[in-house]
Scaffold this active site. Structure first.
Site, PDB file in Angstrom:
ATOM      1  N   MET A   1       0.845  -1.201   0.000  1.00 41.15           N
ATOM      2  CA  MET A   1       0.000   0.000   0.000  1.00 41.15           C
ATOM      3  C   MET A   1       0.879   1.249   0.000  1.00 41.15           C
ATOM      4  SD  MET A   1      -2.867  -1.510   0.106  1.00 41.15           S
ATOM      5  CE  MET A   1      -3.538  -3.093   0.567  1.00 41.15           C
ATOM      6  N   ASP A 398       1.329  -7.506   4.263  1.00 42.42           N
ATOM      7  CA  ASP A 398       1.379  -6.627   3.090  1.00 42.42           C
ATOM      8  C   ASP A 398       2.839  -6.344   2.749  1.00 42.42           C
ATOM      9  OD1 ASP A 398       0.759  -4.850   1.069  1.00 42.42           O
ATOM     10  OD2 ASP A 398       0.332  -3.187   2.419  1.00 42.42           O
ATOM     11  N   LEU A 399       3.641  -7.408   2.688  1.00 44.57           N
ATOM     12  CA  LEU A 399       5.065  -7.270   2.420  1.00 44.57           C
ATOM     13  C   LEU A 399       5.297  -7.150   0.920  1.00 44.57           C
ATOM     14  CD1 LEU A 399       6.439  -9.871   4.975  1.00 44.57           C
ATOM     15  CD2 LEU A 399       6.371  -7.380   5.191  1.00 44.57           C
ATOM     16  N   GLU A 400       5.596  -5.945   0.471  1.00 45.08           N
ATOM     17  CA  GLU A 400       5.713  -5.660  -0.957  1.00 45.08           C
ATOM     18  C   GLU A 400       7.157  -5.674  -1.447  1.00 45.08           C
ATOM     19  OE1 GLU A 400       3.481  -2.162  -1.933  1.00 45.08           O
ATOM     20  OE2 GLU A 400       1.762  -2.766  -0.714  1.00 45.08           O
ATOM     21  N   ASN A 401       8.086  -6.010  -0.542  1.00 48.16           N
ATOM     22  CA  ASN A 401       9.495  -6.011  -0.928  1.00 48.16           C
ATOM     23  C   ASN A 401      10.134  -7.382  -0.718  1.00 48.16           C
ATOM     24  OD1 ASN A 401       9.825  -3.091  -1.537  1.00 48.16           O
ATOM     25  ND2 ASN A 401       9.199  -2.888   0.597  1.00 48.16           N
TER      26      ASN A 401
END
Length: 574
Positions: A1, A398-401
């Site tokens: 997000m 929500d781990l986007e990396n």
């Protein structure tokens, strides 16, 4: 997000040695008691009061309510100071200490955590300070000062630094000639805890929470009048209970002075025996992310979030110096003075209204990394601690990396074992993360399918992607939402574990915004087989969980157009 658009507390005395043997014998007969005292050096004492915070914050003043007495970590005794910088407040805690004029004092303190400063002002000569950029273990700060000819009191203080982590302080000393103050009286028996409340229950346990008591170093929980467990915080879970049975619970506060009177008893019943997770999430649910920061969207309290939202994901937890571990710091300054007390009360109010409030881990700038056994355990322990401390119902991933399926699975299994079947577990992968069951995110979701609540994939900021029919679809259409959801639905997730994640307004994401009517059409297509675009699934999924949006704040900025349209539609699904 996206965020952007030995104990040092004892008094010490030192005496000058008397004259050597022969002279001392001759002189002894002539010396009076008064004479002996006159030859002794004045006693050095610690002039600070409540130097170890054993009596809470008595005699100390902390700016903006940033300080608190905590039971861990401590260097000695049972308490220490924890002070948390927030916004433009550096968490300064100070005390006025009585001193003697024209005297030299040593000022020292043991510190841990983030940036920590120690100093003295109003000395009448040169004010002093010292600091450390932070430490994971107790570190001693020390300096000295001389008082002026007319100085009878000085202000000693500690503080942190803006935007840095909380610091801890213990065993503060202002050592020198007795100024007539001293360490002050010890702790008194604490007051009776208030606000005892029962939370999540399982067939064999009941979670309890209560309001903190000033000066308390621990709490004792009683079940039906018999001691059941103890806690150093304001929550505990009583285990070893029978299913579908009512129990009476009460709690007392304790410290070195003794135990308080027990609180009024409350009744709680354990869950009935059954199958599957115990959850309060409705069959069809709307998830909204709530921003713990101000990025130009409407600033909200939790109480401002509309009732259309069934799951509220608080964004975000913060990484700590320990790999895998997280913490949560309410951005009081950025949220127009929203206090921790108000936030905690709003969490309880939402839950009383049948809503779930969870903590989200990650986001666009998130740096949490779980890729070994130690970090998996640290993650599980720290998230569970946040659930116990703040009252969260669960966690959102929500781990986007980057995400490691092996160790994130271990972490979530450990968390589930601690939290029990009431855990609400959600995920918010990007579209690329759910293109194949061989992806780490998809593998994690399948690995924890038995405890997973919902995967709300982010159908935005992605451009064109493959649907389950092998065709390429552009974001911003009904086909994009339905054909990509189909991959999850046919890839092993239960329909009740699939949700559609979209921005609440054109400003909520860089690209991929669709009007609420498009979201509703996609829900109808998947659940009922109507209102589809060119792509139509081979079957319907009437138990589809619902929809998610980033964020409740952007929804508010747009006049709640998204939740007013999508919320009622989700509830109308079969």
């Amino acid at each position: 997000m996206e965020r952007s658009a030995g104990s040092s507390r004892s008094r010490r005395r030192h005496y000058r040695p008397l004259l050597g043997s022969a002279v001392a014998v001759v002189a002894a007969a002539a010396l009076t008691v008064t004479g002996l005292v006159s030859t002794a050096q004045a006693a050095d004492v610690n002039n600070a009061k409540n130097a170890g915070f054993e009596a809470g914050l008595a005699d100390w003043t902390c700016t903006g309510g940033t300080g608190a007495a905590v039971s861990t970590p401590v260097r000695s005794g049972t308490s220490a100071l924890k002070a948390t910088p927030a916004g433009h407040d550096n968490a300064k805690c100070s005390q006025s200490v009585k001193v003697q004029p024209n005297s030299t004092y040593t000022l020292s303190s043991w510190v841990q955590g983030g940036y920590a400063y120690l100093g003295a002002s109003g000395t009448g000569t040169t004010d002093v300070s010292t600091w450390t950029p932070g430490s994971s273990t107790w570190t001693k700060l020390s300096t000295s000062f001389k008082t002026g000819a007319n100085t009878t009191s000085v202000t000693v203080y500690t503080h942190g630094w803006y935007g840095q982590a909380a610091y801890f302080a213990d065993d503060i000393e202002v050592t020198g000639p007795d100024g007539g103050g001293g360490e002050g009286p010890g702790p008194v028996v604490p007051a009776t805890p208030a606000g005892l409340t029962a939370g999540a229950t399982t067939t064999s346990s009941v979670a309890l929470s209560w309001t903190a008591v000033s000066g308390a170093t621990g709490y004792t929980v009683y079940r039906d009048g018999v001691k059941a467990t103890t806690s150093t915080g304001t929550s505990a879970t009583v285990t070893g209970l029978s299913a579908d049975t009512a129990y009476q619970f009460s709690v007392s506060a304790t410290n070195a002075a003794g135990e308080s009177v027990k609180s009024a008893a409350i009744s709680a019943r354990t869950a009935k025996n059954g199958t599957g997770p115990v959850t309060s999430v409705p069959k069809h649910a709307v998830t909204g992310y709530w921003q713990n920061f101000n990025n130009g969207a409407t600033v909200q309290k939790l109480s401002d979030v509309p009732a259309d939202y069934d799951i509220i994901a608080v964004s975000f937890a913060d990484a700590t110096a320990t790999q895998g571990a997280v913490t949560f710091n309410l951005d009081t300054a950025g949220l127009n003075g929203y206090t921790e007390a108000q936030f905690r009360a709003d969490v309880k109010a939402k839950q009383a209204a049948g809503k779930n409030v969870i903590i989200s881990i990650g986001g666009e700038l998130g740096t949490v990394r779980v890729d070994n056994d130690a970090s998996a355990t640290a993650f599980a322990n720290s998230v569970y601690a946040l659930m116990q401390d703040w009252g969260f119902n669960g966690v959102d991933i929500d781990l986007e990396n980057g995400l490691n399926a092996t160790y994130m699975t271990k972490a979530l299994r450990q968390l589930s074992a601690k939290a029990g079947p009431g855990l609400v577990l959600t995920m918010a992968p990007q579209t690329i993360d759910m293109q194949s069951t061989s992806g780490e995110y998809f593998k994690t979701a399948l690995n924890v399918k038995d405890i997973l609540t919902v995967v709300n994939m982010q159908y935005y900021n992605s451009g064109s992607m493959l649907g389950c029919d092998g065709k390429v679809y552009s974001q911003g259409s009904v086909d994009f939402l339905t054909a990509l959801a189909c991959i999850q639905l046919e890839g092993g997730l239960d329909p009740s574990q699939v949700g559609i994640g979209v921005p609440a307004s054109t400003r909520g994401a860089g690209s991929g915004y669709v009007s609420p009517s498009v979201v509703n059409a996609a829900l109808d297509c998947l659940a009922k087989g109507v209102n589809c675009g060119s792509f139509k699934p081979s079957k319907t999924y009437p138990s589809l969980r619902g929809a998610m949006t980033w964020s409740t704040n952007w929804d508010a900025t747009a006049g709640f157009a998204w939740s007013k349209a999508v919320g009622p539609h989700v509830r109308s699904l079969p």
